[in-house]
Design a protein around this motif. Structure first.
Motif: not given
Length: 552
Positions: A151, A144, A59, A147, A52
């Motif tokens: 992942d 998140i 952000r 994220e 990211l």
């Protein structure tokens, strides 16, 4: 006479070599930048992880979108799919005490996909496409969530995504529910080459399954990521096939003792389609140095003489297919959109996959024509009535063994079968819209079906290309054996040596299935094209003429 000016879409990027080199060294950055098809392919082929963006402004914008949505709901606003039901049930108000439970319900009731599961590369491409769309900053999701999607890619936590069940608007709801389910720790995933429960994998990685915020289930599922991810893979493989088709045309020209003059630059200046000029230039380079004295015919048959015209259609199509696929890839394509700058919620229809549907319907037709072209060239090579003196069925057997050897007879039959199936699948999916979901989704794109069909046509065409490659190299060896003075230009000789190293000359009948499978895989992943010393696919066309002159 100067080479034809191959000017075209200047936005076409230096596709394969530059991005592959970069991908091997660093991750693909998501957020605040435009993503290329080659980025998705690098992720799908496990040549690059993702990261990211570290840009604080990007952000902060993601966080502002999620924060605005929270405040908007707290102020009593009504937002589709957040405090209302879904689809036709948008008229149903959801009590505030159930709003947080609504996203999980969405993921669960869409768990009804069927058909074959997407393979690992397809799954990674889908996740990359969804992640990039949400990173656009108009989906109201938390950092998140991005994220967790990263992942999935970086730890190779691969949801088992059934390929069937999407009509392509309201996005790829059912297949994307399997991505959402993996995020929340439900359903099965592939991890370390084993089928596992998603919750257990997150625990093993010291992460808790994510509880989705009110809009995040909808944001994950209400978009075009499946069709777009598949379209990226289809583009890359179609690109490979156009390049291989030009080399096989050159190889067939030598093997058939044909005429290089059919590819003279002036012919293509007189009909200035950039794609066919590009294809002709590649063939011309492969035939450089060949003495073009009149052979058996003044004019070779159409499948040889008109090959640049056939391949050129696909080359030109790829230019606008890239444009549309990359626009979709770099778009916010869910509903509603959440604008953190003007603090508005916009209800629209960006989940509609019409551009991908039309691009894939068109591309599969162009690719099927490549299958037909290569199959016709192969038919000439094996037929002693048309191959200018080569043995029947390209058998390399000695005269005493010739009566029981059949060479490439069955390979040509199989190639014809694969071609017929590819041509059969060119019926456009986009015209088969169905009214669904109580006539709320009453006009849909069928983009995911179009993308799946396109990949199947490409798969069949890659098989035809593999068959043609083995046959053309066999024919070249036979031509040189029987006419030692035959000039084989260096690119073709090197290519034939590479193929023969994997699939030796057929001097006695043997099963060729494993040879065909291995070569088909190399065509699909681009390895065979990458071996071309002169490949310059993806260079802006206005640069190609001079660049080719320098490298050849």
């Amino acid at each position: 006479m100067a080479e034809h000016d191959l000017s075209g879409d200047a936005r076409t990027i230096d596709a394969r070599a530059t991005i592959k080199q970069r991908a091997a060294q660093q991750p693909v950055v998501i957020g605040g930048r435009r993503m290329a098809i080659e980025d998705v392919v690098a992720i799908a082929q496990r040549r690059a992880p993702v990261a990211l963006s570290a840009d604080p402004a990007w952000r902060a914008r993601i966080e502002r979108g999620a924060e605005f949505l929270r405040r908007h709901l707290a102020a009593g606003a009504t937002v589709y799919g957040v405090n209302t039901g879904y689809g036709e049930a948008c008229v149903v108000d959801v009590p505030m005490d159930l709003v947080n439970a609504l996203p999980l319900q969405l993921t669960r009731y869409h768990g009804c996909g069927m058909g074959a599961y997407l393979d690992d590369a397809q799954t990674l491409a889908v996740i990359a496409a969804r992640l990039n769309s949400l990173a656009y900053g108009l989906s109201g999701v938390r950092p998140i969530l991005l994220e967790r999607l990263a992942d999935l890619i970086n730890h190779r936590i691969l949801p088992r995504i059934p390929s069937e069940g999407s009509v392509g608007a309201s996005g790829d709801l059912t297949p994307l529910s399997y991505v959402a389910a993996a995020i929340v720790g439900e359903r099965d995933v592939m991890f370390n080459d084993a089928l596992r429960e998603a919750r257990g994998v997150w625990t093993e990685l010291d992460r808790a399954p994510l509880t989705l915020a009110p809009k995040e289930g909808l944001a994950l599922m209400n978009g075009t990521a499946v069709m777009t991810g598949l379209a990226c893979l289809a583009f890359a493989r179609a690109d490979h096939l156009t390049r291989i088709a030009t080399r096989l045309t050159a190889l067939s020209t030598v093997a058939l003792d044909g005429r290089a003059a059919h590819f003279d630059a002036l012919i293509f200046e007189a009909k200035p389609h950039a794609g066919q000029a590009e294809a002709a230039a590649w063939i011309r380079a492969d035939l450089a140095g060949r003495d073009d004295t009149p052979g058996h015919r003044l004019q070779d048959r159409y499948s040889i003489r008109c090959a640049p015209h056939v391949i050129g259609v696909a080359r030109d199509a790829l230019s606008w297919v890239r444009r549309d696929v990359e626009n979709e890839l770099n778009s916010a394509n869910d509903n509603p959109l959440v604008d953190p700058d003007s603090e508005r919620v916009l209800h629209g229809g960006n989940f509609y996959g019409g551009h991908i549907a039309f691009a894939m319907d068109s591309l599969k037709t162009a690719v099927a024509n490549l299958a037909d072209l290569m199959d016709r060239q192969l038919a000439l090579l094996v037929d002693e009535k048309f191959n200018n003196g080569l043995p029947r069925n390209l058998s390399g057997a000695t005269s005493s063994r010739a009566p029981i050897n059949h060479g490439f007879k069955a390979v040509q039959i199989s190639s014809s079968a694969w071609t017929a199936e590819a041509l059969k699948l060119t019926m456009p999916a986009s015209v088969f819209s169905r009214s669904t979901e109580s006539h709320n989704q009453d006009k849909v794109s069928m983009g995911t079906i179009a993308a799946r069909d396109c990949l199947r046509v490409i798969e069949l065409t890659e098989q035809v290309a593999a068959a043609h490659t083995l046959a053309a190299v066999q024919a070249l060896r036979l031509r040189v054996r029987d006419a030692a003075a035959t000039l084989v230009p260096t690119p073709l000789a090197s290519f034939a040596d590479r193929v023969n190293a994997q699939s030796p000359f057929v001097d006695e009948d043997r099963a060729l299935e494993m040879d065909l499978r291995a070569l088909t895989a190399q065509i699909a992943d681009g390895a065979l094209v990458d071996a071309f010393a002169d490949v310059r696919v993806g260079v802006p066309r206005e640069e190609k003429t001079d660049a080719d002159a320098r490298t050849r």
